[in-house]
Every structure is written in structure tokens, then in C-alpha cells.
Design a protein around this motif. Sequence first.
Motif, PDB file in Angstrom:
ATOM      1  N   ARG A  36      57.047  36.755  49.470  1.00  0.00           N
ATOM      2  CA  ARG A  36      58.304  36.097  49.071  1.00  0.00           C
ATOM      3  C   ARG A  36      59.379  37.134  48.763  1.00  0.00           C
ATOM      4  NH1 ARG A  36      55.796  31.542  45.782  1.00  0.00           N
ATOM      5  NH2 ARG A  36      55.960  32.995  44.061  1.00  0.00           N
ATOM      6  N   ALA A  37      58.992  38.212  48.071  1.00  0.00           N
ATOM      7  CA  ALA A  37      59.941  39.284  47.766  1.00  0.00           C
ATOM      8  C   ALA A  37      60.503  39.868  49.058  1.00  0.00           C
ATOM      9  CB  ALA A  37      59.256  40.373  46.943  1.00  0.00           C
ATOM     10  N   ALA A  38      59.621  40.121  50.018  1.00  0.00           N
ATOM     11  CA  ALA A  38      60.061  40.662  51.310  1.00  0.00           C
ATOM     12  C   ALA A  38      61.014  39.682  51.992  1.00  0.00           C
ATOM     13  CB  ALA A  38      58.854  40.953  52.197  1.00  0.00           C
ATOM     14  N   GLY A  39      60.702  38.407  51.922  1.00  0.00           N
ATOM     15  CA  GLY A  39      61.560  37.385  52.528  1.00  0.00           C
ATOM     16  C   GLY A  39      62.969  37.400  51.942  1.00  0.00           C
ATOM     17  N   ILE A  40      63.058  37.550  50.620  1.00  0.00           N
ATOM     18  CA  ILE A  40      64.360  37.606  49.938  1.00  0.00           C
ATOM     19  C   ILE A  40      65.147  38.827  50.437  1.00  0.00           C
ATOM     20  CG2 ILE A  40      65.521  37.927  47.700  1.00  0.00           C
ATOM     21  CD1 ILE A  40      62.939  36.544  46.459  1.00  0.00           C
ATOM     22  N   ALA A  41      64.465  39.984  50.501  1.00  0.00           N
ATOM     23  CA  ALA A  41      65.118  41.223  50.935  1.00  0.00           C
ATOM     24  C   ALA A  41      65.562  41.121  52.393  1.00  0.00           C
ATOM     25  CB  ALA A  41      64.177  42.409  50.744  1.00  0.00           C
ATOM     26  N   ILE A  42      64.744  40.500  53.230  1.00  0.00           N
ATOM     27  CA  ILE A  42      65.088  40.363  54.659  1.00  0.00           C
ATOM     28  C   ILE A  42      66.296  39.441  54.824  1.00  0.00           C
ATOM     29  CG2 ILE A  42      64.330  39.554  56.926  1.00  0.00           C
ATOM     30  CD1 ILE A  42      61.413  40.254  55.940  1.00  0.00           C
ATOM     31  N   ARG A  43      66.299  38.313  54.111  1.00  0.00           N
ATOM     32  CA  ARG A  43      67.450  37.392  54.203  1.00  0.00           C
ATOM     33  C   ARG A  43      68.729  38.111  53.812  1.00  0.00           C
ATOM     34  NH1 ARG A  43      63.663  33.375  52.668  1.00  0.00           N
ATOM     35  NH2 ARG A  43      64.051  33.661  50.455  1.00  0.00           N
ATOM     36  N   ASP A  44      68.659  38.891  52.725  1.00  0.00           N
ATOM     37  CA  ASP A  44      69.823  39.650  52.259  1.00  0.00           C
ATOM     38  C   ASP A  44      70.264  40.666  53.319  1.00  0.00           C
ATOM     39  OD1 ASP A  44      71.679  40.801  50.179  1.00  0.00           O
ATOM     40  OD2 ASP A  44      70.325  42.513  50.422  1.00  0.00           O
ATOM     41  N   TYR A  45      69.305  41.403  53.860  1.00  0.00           N
ATOM     42  CA  TYR A  45      69.578  42.432  54.869  1.00  0.00           C
ATOM     43  C   TYR A  45      70.251  41.815  56.103  1.00  0.00           C
ATOM     44  CZ  TYR A  45      68.422  45.826  58.587  1.00  0.00           C
ATOM     45  OH  TYR A  45      68.476  46.685  59.657  1.00  0.00           O
ATOM     46  N   LEU A  46      69.659  40.742  56.626  1.00  0.00           N
ATOM     47  CA  LEU A  46      70.200  40.116  57.841  1.00  0.00           C
ATOM     48  C   LEU A  46      71.583  39.523  57.588  1.00  0.00           C
ATOM     49  CD1 LEU A  46      67.007  38.357  59.283  1.00  0.00           C
ATOM     50  CD2 LEU A  46      68.054  40.498  60.051  1.00  0.00           C
ATOM     51  N   THR A  47      71.769  38.935  56.404  1.00  0.00           N
ATOM     52  CA  THR A  47      73.065  38.354  56.048  1.00  0.00           C
ATOM     53  C   THR A  47      74.139  39.439  56.007  1.00  0.00           C
ATOM     54  OG1 THR A  47      71.933  36.625  54.792  1.00  0.00           O
ATOM     55  CG2 THR A  47      74.275  36.943  54.320  1.00  0.00           C
ATOM     56  N   ARG A  56      63.988  30.192  57.385  1.00  0.00           N
ATOM     57  CA  ARG A  56      63.939  30.431  55.938  1.00  0.00           C
ATOM     58  C   ARG A  56      62.582  31.026  55.553  1.00  0.00           C
ATOM     59  NH1 ARG A  56      68.126  31.083  53.171  1.00  0.00           N
ATOM     60  NH2 ARG A  56      67.136  30.386  51.258  1.00  0.00           N
ATOM     61  N   SER A  57      61.603  30.863  56.422  1.00  0.00           N
ATOM     62  CA  SER A  57      60.237  31.260  56.087  1.00  0.00           C
ATOM     63  C   SER A  57      60.079  32.781  56.065  1.00  0.00           C
ATOM     64  CB  SER A  57      59.277  30.628  57.104  1.00  0.00           C
ATOM     65  OG  SER A  57      58.286  31.540  57.507  1.00  0.00           O
ATOM     66  N   ALA A  58      59.503  33.293  54.989  1.00  0.00           N
ATOM     67  CA  ALA A  58      59.275  34.734  54.855  1.00  0.00           C
ATOM     68  C   ALA A  58      58.432  35.241  56.023  1.00  0.00           C
ATOM     69  CB  ALA A  58      58.592  35.042  53.520  1.00  0.00           C
ATOM     70  N   HIS A  59      57.437  34.456  56.418  1.00  0.00           N
ATOM     71  CA  HIS A  59      56.544  34.854  57.508  1.00  0.00           C
ATOM     72  C   HIS A  59      57.334  35.028  58.810  1.00  0.00           C
ATOM     73  CE1 HIS A  59      53.071  34.772  60.218  1.00  0.00           C
ATOM     74  NE2 HIS A  59      52.369  35.127  59.159  1.00  0.00           N
ATOM     75  N   ASP A  60      58.187  34.054  59.119  1.00  0.00           N
ATOM     76  CA  ASP A  60      59.009  34.134  60.337  1.00  0.00           C
ATOM     77  C   ASP A  60      59.974  35.310  60.253  1.00  0.00           C
ATOM     78  OD1 ASP A  60      57.737  31.841  61.124  1.00  0.00           O
ATOM     79  OD2 ASP A  60      59.448  30.518  60.780  1.00  0.00           O
ATOM     80  N   LEU A  61      60.564  35.514  59.076  1.00  0.00           N
ATOM     81  CA  LEU A  61      61.518  36.615  58.897  1.00  0.00           C
ATOM     82  C   LEU A  61      60.834  37.968  59.074  1.00  0.00           C
ATOM     83  CD1 LEU A  61      63.534  35.190  55.874  1.00  0.00           C
ATOM     84  CD2 LEU A  61      64.401  35.508  58.200  1.00  0.00           C
TER      85      LEU A  61
END
Length: 112
Positions: A36-47, A56-61
Amino acid sequence: NPSMNNIELEIQREFESAQRARANNNEGQARVCARRAAGIAIRDYLTRKGTPLPSRSAHDLLNFIKDKAPLPSNLKLVADHLTLRVTEEFKLPVDADLVAEAKTLCDWLLKN
């Protein structure tokens, strides 16, 4: 820590939850928090990069950045580890500390 932004605080909260889970011998839950932490960081990075979020899924990200982001090769491996399925005994098929690895990945994503 007042110098932290909301994203960093969210990530820190997940890692604190991971530590608690680990202290209670719940490694599966610790991995969930790390992911979940990685998912949050990835969403932020991509944004920040202006990349539309594929999911939205951490696994997909994690799968997305492994293939599409200019990650250093050691971090591609981390993204790979974070998407591994556990064995029937709920063990990882690799010897890796996913919480520590996810922290390394999050740090890189936040700085880039």
C-alpha cells in the motif's frame, strides 16, 4: 514531522502499520502495508510526471512502473518482489524483506 507532506505521512503510516504487524508475527499484513505504501508513492510519482494512472490498485501500479518507469534495475526488482504471490505456506518465493525494499522504492519515487 511537520516538514512532511501528506503523501509522506500516508506512506509513513503504512510503514508504522507494517512494523506493528511484523511485531505481531503477521508478515502477511506487513507485506500488505508495504504494498500500500508503494502504491501511494507510485500514484504520487505518476501524478507529478503527468502520467495518467492506469489503475488505483497498488499491484497494477507496481506492474506498470516495473515496465514503464525509468527505475534503476534494483528497484525494478523491488517492484517485482512486491507483486510476487506467496506460496501455499504464505511464504514469499524469494528471500526478501518487502518492508525494507518498499521503503527504498518509496524513497526513490518521492525524490524523482
